[in-house]
Design a protein around this motif. Sequence first.
Motif, mmCIF file in Angstrom:
data_model
loop_
_atom_site.group_PDB
_atom_site.id
_atom_site.type_symbol
_atom_site.label_atom_id
_atom_site.label_comp_id
_atom_site.label_asym_id
_atom_site.label_seq_id
_atom_site.Cartn_x
_atom_site.Cartn_y
_atom_site.Cartn_z
ATOM 1 N N GLU A 47 52.989 40.368 46.829
ATOM 2 C CA GLU A 47 52.701 41.800 46.749
ATOM 3 C C GLU A 47 51.212 42.071 46.844
ATOM 4 O O GLU A 47 50.777 43.028 47.506
ATOM 5 N N ALA A 48 50.396 41.224 46.191
ATOM 6 C CA ALA A 48 48.954 41.428 46.224
ATOM 7 C C ALA A 48 48.407 41.276 47.638
ATOM 8 O O ALA A 48 47.610 42.096 48.109
ATOM 9 N N TYR B 130 43.347 42.245 43.480
ATOM 10 C CA TYR B 130 44.288 43.360 43.623
ATOM 11 C C TYR B 130 45.118 43.529 42.351
ATOM 12 O O TYR B 130 45.282 44.650 41.849
ATOM 13 N N LEU B 131 45.655 42.429 41.824
ATOM 14 C CA LEU B 131 46.514 42.509 40.643
ATOM 15 C C LEU B 131 45.762 43.086 39.454
ATOM 16 O O LEU B 131 46.286 43.934 38.725
ATOM 17 N N MET C 9 39.852 30.964 47.343
ATOM 18 C CA MET C 9 39.636 32.236 48.030
ATOM 19 C C MET C 9 40.889 33.091 48.041
ATOM 20 O O MET C 9 40.846 34.300 47.775
ATOM 21 N N LEU C 10 42.032 32.475 48.324
ATOM 22 C CA LEU C 10 43.292 33.207 48.383
ATOM 23 C C LEU C 10 43.649 33.793 47.024
ATOM 24 O O LEU C 10 44.024 34.974 46.905
ATOM 25 N N LEU C 11 43.540 32.988 45.978
ATOM 26 C CA LEU C 11 43.910 33.444 44.643
ATOM 27 C C LEU C 11 42.910 34.465 44.102
ATOM 28 O O LEU C 11 43.285 35.342 43.320
ATOM 29 N N ALA C 12 41.649 34.358 44.500
ATOM 30 C CA ALA C 12 40.667 35.372 44.098
ATOM 31 C C ALA C 12 41.038 36.729 44.684
ATOM 32 O O ALA C 12 41.001 37.754 43.993
ATOM 33 N N ALA C 13 41.410 36.745 45.969
ATOM 34 C CA ALA C 13 41.798 38.002 46.605
ATOM 35 C C ALA C 13 43.045 38.587 45.955
ATOM 36 O O ALA C 13 43.106 39.784 45.657
#
Length: 641
Positions: free
Chosen positions: A579-580, A37-38, A29-33
């Motif tokens: 940053e994301a 953005y990136l 979930m964290l890396l998807a969010a």
Amino acid sequence: MSQEKNIDSAQSPRQLSWRAVLLGILLSMLLAAANAYLGLFAGLTVSASIPAAVVSMAILRWFRTSGVLENNIVQTAASAGEAIAAGAIFTLPALILLDYWVDFEYLWVVFLCGVGGLLGVLMTVPLRHALVDEAKLPFPEGQATAAVLKAGHGELEHASGGYQAREGMRLLLLGALVAAAAKLATGGLKLWQGIAGVGVSAGGAVTYLGANLSPALLAVGYIVGLNVALLVFAGGVITWLVAVPLYAWWVGVEPGGDPAAVAMQLWSTKLRFMGVGAMLVGGLWALWSMRATLTGGLRGMADRAGTAADDLPPSLLLSMTALLTGAMLIYYTGLLPSVWIAAPLTLVMLLAAFLFSAVAAYMAGLVGSSNNPISGVTIATILLTALGLKLLVGPGETGPVAAVLVGAVVCCAAAIGGDNLQDLKAGALLGATPWKQQLAQMIGVVSAVLVLAPVMSLLLHAYGIGVPDAEHPEPLPAPQATLMAAVAGGVFGEDMPWDLIAVGALIAVLVVCVDEWLRRRQSNVRAPVLAVAVGIYLPLKYSVPIAVGGLAAYWAKRRLGGEQGRLGILLAAGLITGEALMGIALAVPIVLSGSNDVLSLLEPALTEAIGAWPAFLLFVALCVWLGRILPQAEAYYRNRP
């Protein structure tokens, strides 16, 4: 199988434990969010396997019974979050740009991305034996992930080129904090500017020269390396130093205007369509160049499909595929005039998902999932689907939307297909059980799709996506989605600038010829056309920091004997994530207040007077940190007796 692997597997055989699944879900979930953005910001996503592996080792080391196979399950589930985010942000914003959606509708995002992601897993399970066990494909990122996991569980990490898991975690966190603070200062508090640029006008020609001094863009360039970073920059040079000035001179521009604004206007309304032509050629070339390998691999796979006892059973694969296909048939039937149009469209979606999942799996074996031509083959899918739909349904709003919806499922399937095979390669090197990894990949897909819609909606309302307007003058570029909306809408409309698309296609053909020449010379340097195509589309201010990041990676490799420094990769991953996540966090008060300046501490005139000097100094410091300090530290630990 190495002795180290046998020992570790014997000591800690557990894989799909409750803690590994829970941590994998959270990281997915964290890396998807973060990658949503990136991708909307930079047009690129990067593999999350190594950062996820390091975070997993740092957390699970507190459980004394934790082993390398358990950490491998975590990174398998977590990396699915990054992959499914790429499939979503490359396609679904096109539905906003086509005015079909006014927001990212939660249930439909979950449905479309979930179907695509699960199909990507299901359709690449039969490929595992052919591509992982038999084919001599390098799978560079899969091998790197396995090396990191083995090094993290070894007693002498420096002897095997590894590092302590807790030290890697510290670098990730430190990079995240630095990048988050920089984003807060520029995007939230407005203490200084984050972009240094200037418009140039001479003899009737205009252009824009500048750089976004973003730590995340620097980190992207570091991770993809000098070769790809310079190709992205070369695409930017073609557009901004050649095409924009020439076009401005040719059509003539009003004297006395702001050259930067004029250049951006020409790019956004006209010259970005060169990227469409380049992407189309790149996607079609990727398919053509792999035709023999894919045909042979699929023929061999047909005899072995699903027969391996350690894969998910064939009955489960077929039943789930039939269920998902039936769901898409119902969906398309509600969208299109009749089931007789929806049925062939569903078949096209299914065949394209299978073909491009196989393409992505093979490309992950060649160059890694970060450099996969997913966007190119998706644009080719949308173009061919749109052409077919135009013949069946005629002009109207339904055709472009249906083409994008096919592309969305295919793109998610291809993204997960490449990630799945990459993770299975890492598992093969570690002695993992394939079906457990395949199940973990599905868990990661389902987890990630649950957070994508609210994150993308937040970014849409805070920053805007694709098209500048009065409320969002500098939106997130979303280059791939904007191109896909342009292709789908252009096929059904009459306003497609085919001349500029043809110019982009011609440039791509020339790049393909150069790449083939390099391949035949067996050069270590290659020219993948899709990297140039992304650069053609992106504003130059994004290409410049990516190129600088590639140079930092080159300096680091020289100090480490030609190897990519893992400490630098972890710091870069932290910069991207920090940053994301801060960009997403800042979107909350912006949306609630309706103002981009809600957190500003300084007057705009004072911020302008300070300029971008603080951001520039931080950017230079990060370059030195990535290119010199960390490689020296890693070389010291490697050579320490």
